[in-house]
Design an enzyme around this catalytic site. Structure first.
Site, PDB file in Angstrom:
ATOM      1  CD  GLU A  48      -2.929   1.330   2.203  1.00 35.68           C
ATOM      2  OE1 GLU A  48      -3.834   2.179   2.059  1.00 35.68           O
ATOM      3  OE2 GLU A  48      -2.901   0.513   3.143  1.00 35.68           O
ATOM      4  CD  GLU A  73       1.379   8.438   4.521  1.00 38.12           C
ATOM      5  OE1 GLU A  73       1.556   9.662   4.359  1.00 38.12           O
ATOM      6  OE2 GLU A  73       0.518   7.772   3.892  1.00 38.12           O
ATOM      7  CG  ASP A 122      -2.849  16.084  -2.351  1.00 38.97           C
ATOM      8  OD1 ASP A 122      -3.616  16.682  -3.135  1.00 38.97           O
ATOM      9  OD2 ASP A 122      -2.310  16.624  -1.374  1.00 38.97           O
ATOM     10  CE  LYS A 126      -5.318  26.119  -6.245  1.00 38.67           C
ATOM     11  NZ  LYS A 126      -4.570  27.151  -5.470  1.00 38.67           N
ATOM     12  CG  ASP A 158     -12.675  11.789  -1.584  1.00 35.58           C
ATOM     13  OD1 ASP A 158     -11.692  12.277  -2.175  1.00 35.58           O
ATOM     14  OD2 ASP A 158     -12.841  11.915  -0.348  1.00 35.58           O
TER      15      ASP A 158
END
Length: 220
Positions: A48, A73, A122, A126, A158
């Site tokens: 992951e 991460e 993320d 833009k 999402d």
């Protein structure tokens, strides 16, 4: 590669800082001896990238105790939270890299990962930030190399722009086949994933998540 976004939030508690200092080195994928031991093993491996606070890794490690789980991460607070869960629940099949998943992929050998996911990256919505999105053709190609043939890559978002970007990127990559029977399947969370802290916030804010499942066919 330059890593964008914050790497650390609020100050860690004493316990979490101790776990970063003591537990992390013992399960860190930066440990070359440990790294070689893991990848010389025939055990199935789940990767992951961007695990957040690690809820899915904890869940999956319990459901698949015979597997090895690898989490990458960059956010220190997320790493510390996962370490706390590992320590509290005495989990021994999760290994962590506090760093950039893009760099990590280049260090892995071909066909070394059985299944992988990148959940809610993320969106960098833009236009001038498009290059900051983790889902790029180079990333997808590197992921395809390290994944076994016909294995699964799970992606989700999402954010409408990120959803469009994911689909556009992956359908333009010959290494993947979209594993779907009905378009409505995209709105159903796979059973292997639980409701994380982030997912619950997304639901409260009435954001519509999409879930994508791609089969690695390794055409290139």
């Amino acid at each position: 590669m330059k890593l964008f976004g914050r790497k650390k939030g609020r100050k860690l508690s004493l316990r979490k800082q101790n776990l970063m200092d003591i537990l992390l080195p013992s399960i860190s994928l930066e440990n070359e001896v440990l790294f070689q031991k893991i990848f010389n093993s025939d055990v199935q491996k789940f990767l992951e990238i961007g695990f957040g606070y690690g809820e899915n890794l904890i869940r999956l490690s319990k459901e698949r105790p015979e597997w090895t789980f690898l989490g990458v991460e960059p956010f220190v607070n997320g790493v510390a939270s996962l370490l706390e869960s590992i320590d509290t629940e005495k989990i021994s099949n999760i290994y962590i890299l506090n760093g950039d998943g893009r760099d990590f992929l280049t260090k892995l050998s071909e066909d070394s990962i059985t299944e992988a996911c990148v959940l809610f990256p993320d969106p960098w919505q833009k236009s001038r930030h498009v290059s900051r999105r983790i889902i790029q053709q180079e990333f997808l190609n590197n992921m395809s190399k390290i994944l076994k043939k016909n294995s699964t890559l799970h992606l989700s978002s999402d954010h409408p722009k990120a959803q469009e970007w994911i689909l556009k990127s992956i359908t333009n990559n010959k290494n993947y086949d979209w594993d779907i029977e009905n378009i409505y399947d995209c709105y159903q969370k796979p059973k292997i994933f639980g409701e994380t802290k982030y997912m619950k916030k997304s639901i409260r804010e009435m954001r519509k998540a999409m879930w994508f499942k791609f089969r690695n066919i390794k055409e290139c």
